[in-house]
Design an enzyme around this catalytic site. Structure first.
Site, PDB file in Angstrom:
ATOM      1  N   ILE A 116       0.886  -1.167   0.000  1.00  0.00           N
ATOM      2  CA  ILE A 116       0.000   0.000   0.000  1.00  0.00           C
ATOM      3  C   ILE A 116       0.920   1.212   0.000  1.00  0.00           C
ATOM      4  CG2 ILE A 116      -1.809   1.254   1.236  1.00  0.00           C
ATOM      5  CD1 ILE A 116      -2.719  -1.493   2.313  1.00  0.00           C
ATOM      6  N   HIS A 119       0.108   5.120   1.632  1.00  0.00           N
ATOM      7  CA  HIS A 119       0.103   5.471   3.056  1.00  0.00           C
ATOM      8  C   HIS A 119       1.345   4.862   3.713  1.00  0.00           C
ATOM      9  CE1 HIS A 119      -2.603   6.703   6.556  1.00  0.00           C
ATOM     10  NE2 HIS A 119      -1.433   6.364   7.122  1.00  0.00           N
ATOM     11  N   LEU A 120       2.212   5.717   4.193  1.00  0.00           N
ATOM     12  CA  LEU A 120       3.442   5.292   4.843  1.00  0.00           C
ATOM     13  C   LEU A 120       3.157   4.346   6.007  1.00  0.00           C
ATOM     14  CD1 LEU A 120       6.559   5.789   5.106  1.00  0.00           C
ATOM     15  CD2 LEU A 120       5.959   7.534   6.797  1.00  0.00           C
ATOM     16  N   HIS A 121       3.951   3.306   6.122  1.00  0.00           N
ATOM     17  CA  HIS A 121       3.869   2.401   7.263  1.00  0.00           C
ATOM     18  C   HIS A 121       5.217   1.719   7.444  1.00  0.00           C
ATOM     19  CE1 HIS A 121       2.609   0.166   3.669  1.00  0.00           C
ATOM     20  NE2 HIS A 121       3.088  -0.938   4.253  1.00  0.00           N
ATOM     21  N   GLN A 122       5.583   1.544   8.693  1.00  0.00           N
ATOM     22  CA  GLN A 122       6.858   0.896   9.010  1.00  0.00           C
ATOM     23  C   GLN A 122       6.595  -0.480   9.614  1.00  0.00           C
ATOM     24  OE1 GLN A 122      10.813   2.455  10.171  1.00  0.00           O
ATOM     25  NE2 GLN A 122       9.862   2.437  12.185  1.00  0.00           N
TER      26      GLN A 122
END
Length: 162
Positions: A116, A119-122
């Site tokens: 995705i 949308h930034l996600h770590q």
């Protein structure tokens, strides 16, 4: 090993139809209750959620509430909380699951492997000696021996509120 739940991911059933906020699962999750949204902890600018398709039990994602795609798009407050929640995720996982190591990382952009990208996600992935074996190579599947709901509950209960 039979893992039919993986076909949902492979087929892209939960991938957003477009890059907008209305289709984004990381924008929708905070509007749900924690159990339904698989949310482990909420901060002021960011939150921590279980990965719906985990690499290992306890695989967490740290996400900003704001719909941004790149790490450089975060403001100073978001960056600080993003880092602090990553550290707290690691400490909580250490307390609950006793991993021997971690993989921490962000895939920014579809060409970089972001499932995705909008949308930034770590990723915070706990690791244990021998957690990777022949199954991913030969069987194209991975055994994850814990239900998401069970892992979320354990982590949410152990999450340090400070």
């Amino acid at each position: 090993m039979w893992t039919p739940h993986r076909m949902v991911y492979i087929d892209g059933a939960n991938k957003p139809a477009d890059a907008g906020e209305h289709a984004c699962p990381f924008c929708r999750a905070p509007g749900r209750d924690d159990a339904e949204g698989l949310i482990v902890a909420r901060g002021e600018t960011c939150y921590v959620v279980m990965n719906l398709y985990p690499y290992n039990p306890g695989h967490l994602l740290v996400c900003p509430y704001r719909h941004v795609s790149l790490y450089t798009d975060l403001d100073a407050d978001e960056t600080a909380e993003f880092a602090a929640l990553t550290q707290r995720a690691m400490r909580t996982l250490q307390e609950v699951s006793h991993p021997q190591g971690f993989n921490i990382g962000m895939n920014q952009g579809a060409v970089a492997g972001a499932g995705i990208a909008a949308h930034l996600h770590q990723h915070v992935v706990p690791r244990w000696q021998g957690d990777s074996n022949f199954l991913p190579v030969v069987g194209r599947t991975k055994a994850v021996p814990q239900l998401l709901e069970d892992a979320r509950l354990l982590l949410a209960e152990a999450w340090d509120p400070a």
